[in-house]
Scaffold this active site. Structure first.
Site, mmCIF file in Angstrom:
data_model
loop_
_atom_site.group_PDB
_atom_site.id
_atom_site.type_symbol
_atom_site.label_atom_id
_atom_site.label_comp_id
_atom_site.label_asym_id
_atom_site.label_seq_id
_atom_site.Cartn_x
_atom_site.Cartn_y
_atom_site.Cartn_z
ATOM 1 N N HIS A 224 0.850 -1.183 0.000
ATOM 2 C CA HIS A 224 0.000 0.000 0.000
ATOM 3 C C HIS A 224 0.888 1.236 0.000
ATOM 4 C CE1 HIS A 224 0.718 1.012 4.184
ATOM 5 N NE2 HIS A 224 -0.120 2.007 4.101
ATOM 6 N N TYR A 278 -5.705 7.751 4.649
ATOM 7 C CA TYR A 278 -5.411 8.210 6.005
ATOM 8 C C TYR A 278 -4.295 9.246 5.946
ATOM 9 C CZ TYR A 278 -1.444 4.902 5.950
ATOM 10 O OH TYR A 278 -0.289 4.227 5.645
ATOM 11 N N ASP A 578 -16.599 -26.269 24.468
ATOM 12 C CA ASP A 578 -17.663 -27.078 25.060
ATOM 13 C C ASP A 578 -17.887 -28.262 24.124
ATOM 14 O OD1 ASP A 578 -18.926 -25.543 23.052
ATOM 15 O OD2 ASP A 578 -20.852 -25.636 24.078
#
Length: 851
Positions: A224, A278, A578
């Protein structure tokens, strides 16, 4: 300490990789008192040439995942105390109404998981914090005051100096020695280090490192983009402060990247997720990051080493991916989108550019834990700076104490466990493609129950074609195609229309009213549920009973033909699984567990702990299984078998080996939906015939297929737990409302911890809530509050079609767990009154299940 002396010939622990994660693991091992820890890295120290030192260090903490949020917050606190974190705050802006709804979810998740003071901002409030942002381009923002930026090089130096481990740079790992299923040594270009355990923390090189031990780790590198502008007049006077003089360090590749990354921000870090962008300031310059381009996957076998010209995890900047719109979901180029949001960036010159490399897994989550294939081989991969401190602490605790935890308690590991991956996940074409998909989704708004389109149909039950003909809506879990509902049951919707409330908005996405209709039909008639993705584990041998008694929390010293529900616990008394235990013969047991990641995690744990006199065989895909449930299930089963299936002849929680038509099955009288019923386990090759036999015999009984949507709402009405959702390694049997699955008169793993918990008291308990005046289906991860105080969050929720109420399960402090306690739940911006109820909500006397 850091040293360039000769390598030791042996160490108890060798950590491979001295980036953010490897350093964190070593630091936390030292903090816990671990001795004889060695860390090696192919690059120089501390600027190794991995993504830890080319990354801009931006840390946004809020995630839909509690674990990701908690590890990010821990990392921020740890590095802030170390003086290497700039807590400038973080702001996510919205350029669409859909994103504003998303930011509301951000507030709800942050509130649920305990982040301080999350806020929604108006456009004006955003620009008060970030004056470079074009106020007219946004609708608002989300502000987290404790977000910020970590100084990568300074943080690595702090870890190294604060750890008792020995660090060795310029040391390439050439092989991992494995003997008898155990890791025995790490081979390097500087010598061999014998060891008891090894941590793979090589991130971008994770696939290559795993292959050295014969383990296929699905770690997909992807590029990126990031650029840093020349100094801007609008940021003049903002001191380009640095903590570390990089001129004095050995820096691989382009030194400018290390120089600019060291300059601290003075304003909040920001991101524009609508355009996959960003940004942050670097002193008087502006850093711009972009995911807004097509996925640039890197062959994991082609990850190279540092050269004089290039840092190993940095590729050349590609102008076309900056200037053109190549992302399949974005209509603007990164350059244009940034210019709209941050006009000051228009025509700005760049002083540093990079295509940095980092990694993704097929499900986008990290990879932690000890591998099933090689004992002593631990992993800490697919982790960013944001979460590195937290995951380093978790892994260190896991290795030293057997209990993965943070300072505030145990954490859930089902979603991050290295053994969660299905067998096909190690295929390079598969995980590289899925990594590219996860890259594409980094900033996308991903719908509830979203399903990938690629690599489908990998694992199909013998019933798949019959299900497809019935209009099954398939979802993928663990590679299995499982029906969520069936279009063939659309006629039932009209029958039950008055009992199926409409779900609007986000709660209704990828849902169908058919799920409710299948639920109600099963309660009144009989249904077939495909349980093939669930797994059976055969445990046999002369010591099988003794072994199971040691690892199971319940008393499993049962007669042949009996069934018992139990838990597997870790040393801290927390729930690993479980399970249902069936005794088939004197020295043969069948242990059943769920689908998804359960076979890999639970099966490998049993194998790891079994003595040589006990054989453990995980039959994942080896049996095809049907859940036959509903008040007419006995009538249907009796038609197709000569065995006695009466209440007296086949009581609840018993098992028989019988024939359904010609098909040999292990029939267990258990029910996950709270109705009379059986689980029918048959060899896989008989599956299609089993389905046909039951359907043909039940036509006059209106036998129908039912999907996973109906199963979920039915099990919540009965209060049956789901591992990985309601129960995980972050809770114990008492808090989880499962004391009946514990026999303190037996000796089992975790018993000592449970005795301490029982003596000190249970701090929190799981409870069902029902909404007082709403039929909305709640979503997980939403805050449960009382008088403005956050008590917990929604673990699982659905509408209970039989009880006619919206149900949510949550853990709350014990003082708020009494039935009748009034609370509030916020979901999608709406706050609803709710009441703690006594469980189970449906059929509390068990008349239906025991009939």
């Amino acid at each position: 300490m850091s040293t360039d002396t000769a390598l030791p010939e042996s160490a108890r622990t060798v950590v491979i990789g001295a980036g953010a994660v490897g350093c964190s693991v070593a630091y936390h091992l030292s903090e816990l008192g671990a001795e004889d820890v060695v860390v090696v890295d192919q690059g120089p120290l501390p600027v190794t040439g991995g993504s830890s030192t080319h990354a801009p260090g931006i840390m946004f903490q809020t995630s839909p995942s509690k674990l990701m949020t908690k590890t990010a917050h821990y990392t921020g606190r740890l590095l802030s105390d170390a003086g290497v974190y700039d807590e400038v705050g973080g702001i996510e802006v919205a350029r669409s109404e859909e994103r504003m709804d998303f930011l509301q979810r951000r507030v709800e998740h942050a509130t649920a998981y305990g982040l301080p003071d999350p806020q929604l901002l108006t456009p004006e409030e955003v620009t008060d914090h970030l004056p470079l942002v074009n106020e007219d381009a946004i609708l608002g923002g989300y502000y987290s005051p404790t977000d910020g930026r970590v100084d990568g090089v300074a943080a690595l130096q702090w870890y190294i100096e604060g750890s008792d481990a020995d660090f060795y740079g310029h040391t390439s790992v050439t092989d991992l020695d494995v003997a008898g299923g155990d890791v025995t040594a790490v081979e390097t270009d500087r010598g061999r280090i014998e060891c008891d355990r090894c941590v793979v923390a090589t991130n971008n090189w994770g696939y290559q490192t795993g292959k050295l031990a014969g383990v296929d780790l699905p770690i997909a590198p992807v590029e990126h983009q990031y650029v840093v502008t020349e100094p801007l007049e609008e940021l003049a006077g903002e001191a380009p402060a640095t903590r570390v003089d990089t001129d004095a360090l050995d820096v691989p590749g382009d030194r400018r990247i290390a120089d600019v990354m060291g300059k601290a921000p003075s304003r909040p870090v920001g991101r524009d997720q609508d355009h996959s962008l960003y940004f942050r300031t670097h002193g008087d310059s502006l850093g711009l990051g972009s995911y807004n381009h097509e996925s640039l996957s890197v062959d994991p076998d082609a990850m190279g080493k540092n050269t004089e010209e290039r840092q190993a995890s940095v590729h050349d900047f590609t102008d076309e991916h900056w200037e053109r719109a190549t992302h399949p979901d974005r209509d603007k180029s990164p350059k244009r989108a940034f210019e709209e949001l941050l006009p000051v960036s228009e025509d700005a010159a760049f002083q540093a550019t990079e295509n940095g490399i980092f990694v993704f897994t097929p499900d986008g989550m990290p990879v932690l834990g000890e591998t099933a294939a090689v004992d002593g081989l631990w992993t800490a991969l697919a982790i960013w700076w944001t979460h590195s401190g937290g995951y380093g602490r978790i892994l260190a605790e896991w290795m030293e104490t057997g209990v993965p935890k943070l300072p505030d308690g145990p954490v859930d590991t089902g979603a991050i466990h290295v053994n969660r991956f299905e067998p096909h996940a190690g295929s390079k074409p598969y995980f590289v493609d899925r990594g590219a998909t996860r890259y594409r989704q980094v900033y996308s708004i991903v719908e509830p129950n979203w399903q990938p389109e690629d690599h489908r149909g990998l694992r199909r039950s013998p019933f798949y074609h019959q299900q497809d003909e019935l209009g099954a809506e398939f979802v993928q879990s663990g590679g299995w195609e499982s029906a969520q509902w069936y279009e063939s049951n659309a006629d039932l919707v009209e029958r039950y229309a008055d009992r199926i409330p409409e779900q609007e908005g986000w709660q209704g996405v990828n849902r169908s009213p058919i799920e409710g209709a299948e639920h109600l039909h099963t309660r009144e008639h009989v249904s077939l549920f495909d349980m093939t993705p669930f797994s059976s584990i055969v445990v046999e041998g002369s010591d099988a009973g003794t072994f199971l008694q040691r690892v199971c929390s319940n008393d499993v010293d049962i007669d042949v033909g009996k069934v018992r529900y139990s838990l597997l616990l870790n040393e801290g008394g927390n729930i690993l699984a479980d399970v249902t235990v069936v005794r088939l013969d004197e020295d043969e047991y069948m242990v059943t567990t769920g689908g998804g990641n359960s076979p890999g995690i639970h099966g490998s744990w049993l194998k790891e702990h079994a003595p040589e006199t006990v054989s453990v065989t995980v039959e994942e895909g080896g049996r095809s299984t049907i859940g036959l449930w509903g008040p007419k299930s006995r009538l249907l089963l009796q038609r197709v078998t000569e065995a006695d299936v009466s209440a007296e002849g086949f009581p609840y929680f018993s098992a028989k080996q019988l024939y359904v038509g010609e098909v040999p099955v292990v029939a267990m009288r258990v029910s996950y939906v709270g109705e009379l019923g059986w689980e029918l386990w048959a060899p896989a090759e008989y599956g299609a015939r089993l389905w046909e036999t039951l359907r043909e015999a039940g036509q006059d009984l209106d036998v129908r297929p039912m999907g996973g949507g109906a199963l979920e709402s039915m099990r919540l009405e009965k209060g049956f737990r789901l591992w990985g959702t309601d129960i995980d390694t972050d809770t114990d049997p008492f808090a989880a409302g499962l004391p009946f699955a514990v026999d303190m008169d037996t000796d089992f793993v975790g018993k000592d911890a449970l005795e301490d918990i029982r003596e000190s008291g249970v701090d929190s308990r799981i409870v069902p809530l029902t909404l007082d005046d709403s039929t909305d289906r709640l979503l997980s991860g939403r805050p449960v509050t009382k008088d403005g105080e956050t008590l917990g969050y929604v673990q699982a929720a659905d509408f209970g079609y039989s009880v006619g109420e919206s149900i949510a399960y949550t853990y709350v402090p014990s003082e708020y767990a009494d039935p009748g306690t009034a609370v509030r739940v916020t979901c999608e911006g709406e706050t609803c009154d709710a009441t703690v109820r006594e469980e189970p909500l449906f059929d509390p006397g068990r008349e239906k299940i025991l009939r």
